[in-house]
Write a protein that holds these residues in place. Structure first.
Motif, PDB file in Angstrom:
ATOM      1  N   CYS A 168       0.822  -1.221   0.000  1.00 24.99           N
ATOM      2  CA  CYS A 168       0.000   0.000   0.000  1.00 24.99           C
ATOM      3  C   CYS A 168       0.850   1.263   0.000  1.00 24.99           C
ATOM      4  CB  CYS A 168      -0.927  -0.015   1.221  1.00 24.99           C
ATOM      5  SG  CYS A 168      -0.106  -0.542   2.757  1.00 24.99           S
ATOM      6  N   CYS A 169       2.032   1.195   0.616  1.00 26.36           N
ATOM      7  CA  CYS A 169       2.867   2.389   0.810  1.00 26.36           C
ATOM      8  C   CYS A 169       4.266   2.258   0.227  1.00 26.36           C
ATOM      9  CB  CYS A 169       3.003   2.675   2.308  1.00 26.36           C
ATOM     10  SG  CYS A 169       1.442   3.053   3.102  1.00 26.36           S
ATOM     11  N   CYS A 227       0.996  -2.599   8.245  1.00 27.03           N
ATOM     12  CA  CYS A 227       1.959  -1.763   7.506  1.00 27.03           C
ATOM     13  C   CYS A 227       2.451  -0.653   8.437  1.00 27.03           C
ATOM     14  CB  CYS A 227       1.276  -1.177   6.279  1.00 27.03           C
ATOM     15  SG  CYS A 227       2.180   0.189   5.518  1.00 27.03           S
ATOM     16  N   CYS A 230       1.423   2.974   7.369  1.00 28.71           N
ATOM     17  CA  CYS A 230       0.000   3.272   7.601  1.00 28.71           C
ATOM     18  C   CYS A 230      -0.294   3.500   9.086  1.00 28.71           C
ATOM     19  CB  CYS A 230      -0.874   2.112   7.135  1.00 28.71           C
ATOM     20  SG  CYS A 230      -1.111   1.987   5.361  1.00 28.71           S
TER      21      CYS A 230
HETATM   22 ZN   LIG Z   1       0.604   1.134   4.119  1.00 28.93          ZN
END
Ligand SMILES: [Zn+2]
Length: 255
Positions: A168-169, A227, A230
């Motif tokens: 996601c990041c 994560c 996040c």
């Molecule tokens: Zn993330």
């Protein structure tokens, strides 16, 4: 002192095993960065760092356990450590031991912390794998070295990966993909999502593929925690915050 400590739920079946993936902790902070420092690498005060270790072990309920960490350099060196090594820091991104009352630990802030245990033989390892270490195959190398040094069967190993940056990041450039694909093309397939010239890398998925290739059963590989980027309220994230601090992950046996 309040500590966020994540553990592998089913590892409580291994009597005497101590382990944890820690989050941010409070302590003897030194401005301007309010981070709980466990290493002198960034020019931190040695006395404050020592005090932090004492407080941390008290808070964990492990005052008499030695936790050995190494000077991490994003390489693929795995050190064999024993009681006599004390706190002497050598260069390495993985540590393994068969000594009781001794924990091996790694520091990470986005990179993947991996904890290994062979519960019948009471052998443990801790590994730090960012993209460079993962490209170098440090997780697979750790399994190979545990086999060579301690004669363990990879099928008897349990491995857990802790909080680290998720796909996601974690956007990276094509040069990263190329360097990983040079050694792990097949393994990369399920861990890479292209986006234009760049792409998103799932470091835990890539390490899992390496571990499966090294002979560890899927059912004995766990992923713990979210994560880091996040969840910067709970974890340090280098990608999100720049230089801030690292969280400790550790494992060992209490005799
Ligand atoms: Zn993330």
């Amino acid at each position: 002192m309040k500590i966020l400590r994540l553990q592998v739920p089913h590892w409580d079946q291994f009597d005497g095993l101590v382990h944890g993936f820690l989050g941010r902790v409070g302590g003897q902070d030194r401005p301007p960065n309010a981070a709980f420092r466990l290493s002198c690498d960034d020019g931190d005060d040695a006395a404050a760092v020592k005090q932090n270790w004492c407080e941390l072990k008290q808070a964990l309920g492990l005052p008499r356990i030695t936790i050995i960490t190494a000077k991490q350099v994003h390489g693929d060196t795995v050190l064999q450590v024993s009681r006599g090594d004390g706190k002497l820091a050598r260069v390495g991104d993985g540590l393994m031991t068969d000594a009781p009352n001794l924990c091996v630990g790694v520091m990470a802030a986005d990179c993947v912390p991996l904890l290994f245990v062979e519960p019948a033989r009471k052998i443990t390892a801790a590994v730090h794998a960012g993209w460079r270490g993962t490209a170098a195959g440090i997780a697979a190398r750790t399994v190979a070295l545990m086999k060579e040094v301690y004669r363990i069967d990879p099928a008897a190993l349990h491995v857990a990966m802790g909080p680290s940056i998720g796909p996601c990041c974690y956007e990276v450039g094509p040069e990263v993909e190329e360097q990983i694909a040079a050694n792990w093309r097949q393994e990369l397939k399920g861990a890479w999502r292209p986006e234009g010239v760049k792409g998103r890398l799932d470091l835990r998925a890539l390490n899992e593929a390496q571990l499966l290739g090294a002979g560890i059963p899927q059912t004995q590989i766990s992923k713990v925690g979210p994560c880091t980027a996040c969840h910067i309220g709970d974890f340090h994230s280098y990608r999100k915050e720049g230089k801030s601090g690292h969280q400790l992950s550790f494992i060992g046996w209490r005799s």
